[in-house]
Structures are given as C-alpha cells and as structure tokens.
Design an enzyme around this catalytic site. Structure first.
Site, PDB file in Angstrom:
ATOM      1  NE  ARG A  88      -0.861  22.608 -10.670  1.00 57.05           N
ATOM      2  CZ  ARG A  88      -1.267  23.634 -11.436  1.00 57.05           C
ATOM      3  NH1 ARG A  88      -2.299  24.372 -11.076  1.00 57.05           N
ATOM      4  NH2 ARG A  88      -0.622  23.928 -12.551  1.00 57.05           N
ATOM      5  CB  SER A  89      -5.187  23.133 -12.241  1.00 56.72           C
ATOM      6  OG  SER A  89      -5.724  24.000 -13.202  1.00 56.72           O
TER       7      SER A  89
ATOM      8  CG  HIS B  68     -10.383  25.434 -14.996  1.00 61.58           C
ATOM      9  ND1 HIS B  68      -9.552  24.929 -14.017  1.00 61.58           N
ATOM     10  CD2 HIS B  68      -9.603  25.581 -16.102  1.00 61.58           C
ATOM     11  CE1 HIS B  68      -8.336  24.790 -14.510  1.00 61.58           C
ATOM     12  NE2 HIS B  68      -8.347  25.174 -15.778  1.00 61.58           N
ATOM     13  CB  ILE B  69     -15.275  25.723 -19.087  1.00 56.11           C
ATOM     14  CG1 ILE B  69     -15.793  24.298 -18.852  1.00 56.11           C
ATOM     15  CG2 ILE B  69     -15.391  26.099 -20.555  1.00 56.11           C
ATOM     16  CD1 ILE B  69     -17.300  24.166 -19.077  1.00 56.11           C
ATOM     17  CE1 TYR B  70      -7.909  28.990 -18.076  1.00 57.67           C
ATOM     18  CE2 TYR B  70      -7.820  26.900 -19.232  1.00 57.67           C
ATOM     19  CZ  TYR B  70      -7.328  27.745 -18.272  1.00 57.67           C
ATOM     20  OH  TYR B  70      -6.270  27.360 -17.496  1.00 57.67           O
TER      21      TYR B  70
ATOM     22  CB  CYS C 173      -2.114  19.956 -14.624  1.00 57.81           C
ATOM     23  SG  CYS C 173      -1.858  21.620 -15.271  1.00 57.81           S
TER      24      CYS C 173
ATOM     25  NE  ARG D 184      -2.494  -1.131   3.595  1.00 52.90           N
ATOM     26  CZ  ARG D 184      -2.535  -2.284   4.271  1.00 52.90           C
ATOM     27  NH1 ARG D 184      -3.064  -3.352   3.717  1.00 52.90           N
ATOM     28  NH2 ARG D 184      -2.035  -2.362   5.492  1.00 52.90           N
TER      29      ARG D 184
ATOM     30  CG  ASN E 292      -4.389  15.320 -18.259  1.00 50.17           C
ATOM     31  OD1 ASN E 292      -4.807  16.389 -17.826  1.00 50.17           O
ATOM     32  ND2 ASN E 292      -3.249  15.257 -18.933  1.00 50.17           N
TER      33      ASN E 292
END
Length: 331
Positions: free
Chosen positions: A183-184, A224-226, A163, A143, A194
């Site tokens: 993270r983003s 998010h969406i830009y 990211c 683990r 990804n």
C-alpha cells in the site's frame, strides 16, 4: 558487464519519483513531506535474476531474517528477531500488536470449489504459511492461494499497519509466481528491502514445492521519497549513472575516474555518507557490474522450509558500489 533488468526498472522509477513526483503537502501520519507516484509496478523474473540492487548496498541477510520472523516464526515480538528494524514500533514487552506474523498465524478455511460446497471440497489450514505450502502441493493449478495480513477489523490493534500486505501465489509451467501488493513504499529504503526478501521467500516456498521461482510482480500503490532522503537518492543516481556509462561504453576509464573525482569532491553535499576515494569508487563500480548475477542459494538437502534458517542460505556473487545513507527512518 551488464545491469540487471531489475536494477533498470527500479532506478527508472526512483529517478521518475525524484524528478517528477507529486509534492502536495505532508503525510498525515508521519508529518513528513514526500515526493510520490501512484501505482508503481515492477515485473521480475526471479529465476533468471535474483533481485538485489548493485547501485547501493541492500542487507540481504537481514531481509531474510525479517521475512522468516514473519512467515516462519509467525511472530509479532521483536525479541524473536535478531535484527533491530522493528524496535521503535514495539511496546515495553516487545510486541508490535496484532500485526505481521500475528496475521500469518491466522487459520485459513476454504472450499476448493465454492459452487459445490461438500465435505470433500473443504480444506482447513492451520495458518497462512501452511496454506501456501499445502494448497499448492494438492492443487498446482489452483487460483485461490491468496494470503493477506491486512485485517480491517484489527488495524487499530497494530502498532504499525502493514505496508506489504497481500500475496497472490500460483504455479505455472513448473514455476512459482507471486503478485506482491504494497500500500505504501519508502522507495529508497523499504522497497528494495521488500523486493529482495519476498524473492527469498519465493525461493523458500519453491524449494519445498519442488519447482523453480518464477515471476515476481511487485505493485506499490504509493511509492515515495521522503524529503530527508533526497541527498541519498541523488548520490545513488550518480553511482548508477557511472554504471550506465560503463555498460554503454560512453566513457573511457579515465573519464569514469573524472566522474568519480567530481562525486568525491562534492562529498560535502552528502554529509551522512562516506564517499569512496575516486580509485576505490571506480573499482567498486566495475566489480558491481561483473558477471555473473547474484544467486540465492539454500544450503540444505531438506526441502521443508522450516528445517533451515537465514544462516543456512547465502546470496552469492553480490557486489555493490557503496552504502548510501537516507537519514533517519521515518516512524
């Protein structure tokens, strides 16, 4: 005809961000406004469905080349990468700093039993890639197999901080599972890329370990969406709406053609996109829904993951509705 569980999860989140995301100013680094939601999670059985979207094109081969650049080459230089997705972050020598592959190339030293620190329990691995390969072979119930490229002491020396940053690997019931932390996440462009590439990496590790790929849990802290991506998102949602109506038998083919015609005649709303002719769009939607689901195939009898590359692999049965443009990449 069916829609994959992955696509359903992804499109539900994309729609939720588009309709309900927080719009509370611009990001300090990019200076670009977004709609965003925190703590987004997708849980996918990679062994049952290879995760790649059908409502828009995802470049699966490019995704694999990048993940091999990071994990196999352990490189931080764009001159080692066939694709050009990192070009704008590289310096004049091609380096992106102490990021991504540079961190995978860091050694790992552990005690397999932290409470009983004796020489017999000490293991040293040359890099994080080999940590996954050899630790799980020796300790299939272990683990401790966590890899990370988030190195706080070296963030200032990275041209772009990671990211996707941490992977938690484990074996369970003869399958390799992965919890992937990001993270983003640029949800229209980066996240699908990804998800697909880490599913490919799961296959490569699983093939070497002699097990099947299992559950991929993809966690995105800030999804998010830009602002410049909104038109593309709306177009993809309209394509997906056609897919849902066909699968749920809510429309006849003539009615689906009418929806395709409305999208085509609204193409002025999507200046960066080439909208297929109505008949071609309907055909593409039906093909995207056709069985079977895509599969990731490694064409190599040698299970050593270092013995083959992206050109020795393929994603079979992959069909998509159309390419969708989301404007310039935000640097």
């Amino acid at each position: 005809m069916q829609i994959s569980n992955y696509e359903k999860q992804y499109m539900s989140i994309l729609k939720n961000i588009y309709e309900n995301g927080f719009s509370d100013g611009v990001n300090e680094r990019t200076g670009v406004a977004t709609k965003r939601l925190p703590g987004v999670v997708m849980t996918l059985d990679v062994g049952k469905e290879f995760p790649i979207l059908h409502s828009k094109k995802v470049a699966g081969k490019t995704a694999q080349r990048e993940i091999e650049w990071i994990w196999k080459d352990m490189s931080n230089n764009i001159n080692d990468l066939k694709a050009h997705i990192w070009d704008q972050w590289a310096d004049k020598n091609g380096s992106i700093g102490k990021s991504y592959g540079n961190q995978i190339n860091q050694p790992v030293c552990i005690y397999t039993d932290p409470l009983n620190r004796c020489p017999e329990n000490f293991r040293a691995y040359e890099n994080q890639r080999d940590f996954v390969r050899y630790y799980l072979k020796e300790f299939p119930n272990g683990r401790q197999c966590t890899t990370t490229i988030w190195n706080p002491s070296q963030l200032a020396q990275m041209n772009l901080v990671p990211c996707v940053h941490t992977c938690m690997w484990n074996l369970d019931g003869g399958r390799l599972n992965l919890v992937l932390c990001q993270r983003s996440g640029d949800f229209p462009v980066g996240v699908p890329f990804n998800t697909t590439q880490y599913a490919e990496l799961m296959y490569m590790f699983a093939y070497e370990l002699g097990v099947e790929p299992g559950i991929l849990t993809h966690v995105i802290a800030d999804a998010h969406i830009y602002d410049r991506q909104m038109n593309g998102v709306e177009l993809q949602l309209r394509y997906y709406n056609m897919m849902e109506k066909i699968v749920n038998m809510e429309c006849t083919k003539d009615q689906i053609t009418e929806i395709a015609e409305r999208i085509y005649f609204d193409k002025v709303m999507y200046p960066d996109d080439v909208i297929p002719e109505p008949k071609d769009l309907v055909d593409a939607v039906f093909k995207a829904l056709a069985d079977p689901f895509p599969e990731f195939i490694i064409h190599s009898d040698n299970r050593d993951m270092m013995s083959y590359r992206a050109d020795d692999c393929e994603i079979t049965n992959y069909r998509y509705v159309a390419e969708v443009s989301f404007g310039e990449i935000v640097k």
